[in-house]
Write an enzyme that holds these catalytic residues in place. Sequence first.
Site, PDB file in Angstrom:
ATOM      1  N   ASP A 236     104.358  -0.652  11.330  1.00 36.35           N
ATOM      2  CA  ASP A 236     105.666  -0.011  11.476  1.00 36.35           C
ATOM      3  C   ASP A 236     105.559   1.503  11.621  1.00 36.35           C
ATOM      4  O   ASP A 236     106.514   2.159  12.027  1.00 36.35           O
ATOM      5  CB  ASP A 236     106.540  -0.347  10.256  1.00 36.35           C
ATOM      6  CG  ASP A 236     107.910   0.307  10.311  1.00 36.35           C
ATOM      7  OD1 ASP A 236     108.650   0.041  11.262  1.00 36.35           O
ATOM      8  OD2 ASP A 236     108.227   1.113   9.407  1.00 36.35           O
ATOM      9  N   SER A 259     114.352   2.446  12.623  1.00 34.12           N
ATOM     10  CA  SER A 259     114.099   1.058  13.033  1.00 34.12           C
ATOM     11  C   SER A 259     115.279   0.161  12.679  1.00 34.12           C
ATOM     12  O   SER A 259     115.889   0.298  11.616  1.00 34.12           O
ATOM     13  CB  SER A 259     112.837   0.533  12.330  1.00 34.12           C
ATOM     14  OG  SER A 259     111.740   1.385  12.546  1.00 34.12           O
ATOM     15  N   GLN A 309     109.707  -4.231  18.138  1.00 36.54           N
ATOM     16  CA  GLN A 309     110.672  -3.495  17.326  1.00 36.54           C
ATOM     17  C   GLN A 309     111.738  -2.877  18.219  1.00 36.54           C
ATOM     18  O   GLN A 309     111.441  -2.424  19.328  1.00 36.54           O
ATOM     19  CB  GLN A 309     109.972  -2.396  16.520  1.00 36.54           C
ATOM     20  CG  GLN A 309     110.887  -1.629  15.573  1.00 36.54           C
ATOM     21  CD  GLN A 309     110.121  -0.658  14.689  1.00 36.54           C
ATOM     22  OE1 GLN A 309     110.062   0.537  14.977  1.00 36.54           O
ATOM     23  NE2 GLN A 309     109.516  -1.173  13.620  1.00 36.54           N
TER      24      GLN A 309
END
Length: 328
Positions: A236, A259, A309
């Site tokens: 991430d 995100s 993502q």
Amino acid sequence: MPNSTFPAVISFGDNKKPIISARFGDENDEDFSTRMENAIEVQEIAPNLYLSKELWLPAGARGVFGGQIVAQALRAAFYTVGEEFEIHSLHSYFILAGSVDTPVVYQVQRIREGRSYATRYVTASQKGKAIFVCSCSFAKPDTKNLNLSHQVEMPIVPPPETYPSEQEAFAEFLTRDDLAPKYREAMEQRMMETSPVDFRHCHVPGELTGFRYFKTRGKLRNDKVLHACVIAYASDHAFINAATDANAVPMNAIGMLTSLDHCIWFHSNARTDEWLLYDMHSPRASNGRGIVFGRIYAADGTLVATTSQEGIMRLTEKEQENRMKSKL
């Protein structure tokens, strides 16, 4: 506000600015593996209920590092399946920014208990509000059948030693004389942080594809669960930045970047204390959102994970004004 978390990674002084009170260590830190494990570990407080041991607020961030929440949720889910199961996919949504003021509670729902597959649904909450949810699917390795197998080739990229560490890159960036005082202060704070993972960025602004090497700064024990959680943690890190990089937008022109979701498909076990290559590309950005896809390779070329993502990306008001003027 409290002076520490559980145990402290960030403490807050009277001026309410984040001050690092416990660092992750450096290459020579003998305790490094313990520090990395603490970052993703959770403790059981009741059946199917787990509590974060540690939270990290990166300098300049709106909330707790998202990769840490993903990793801790996965760790909690792992505690509810047998040792013979391995994670093969994770699908998650970030709902609210996490706070370091309060520990995160992870509630695991046992959705499916199959002979070959098991499904878990994890809700991460603070003060009674859900901040993150994810579904995790586990499978037993299929060693009885002859299976099809293929993968895309690993890109040819110069070795990680040819790229600067994040701290070195920050130091070089701070030599510029056109940085706003607020932005310079934020970059200096980031330089003070010592991440548990060594990241080496190799991206050309304006290109749709970028690369990043990563590995932990110390040796970890042989535990496939630990290494899977570290992949979740590291995957991430600045992932959505690939969408801003594709537009050649400098970070000081970004007003909001956060995100919305995060997905990981785990294909093969891998050691995260050895260099892994993260191949990232962003095919599209529109309506204030960008989407990115990634592939994580081991040094021998094995594709160990695939990621995706979507995130919010908004320009600062000043940058929007400048772009509007340039169109006139």
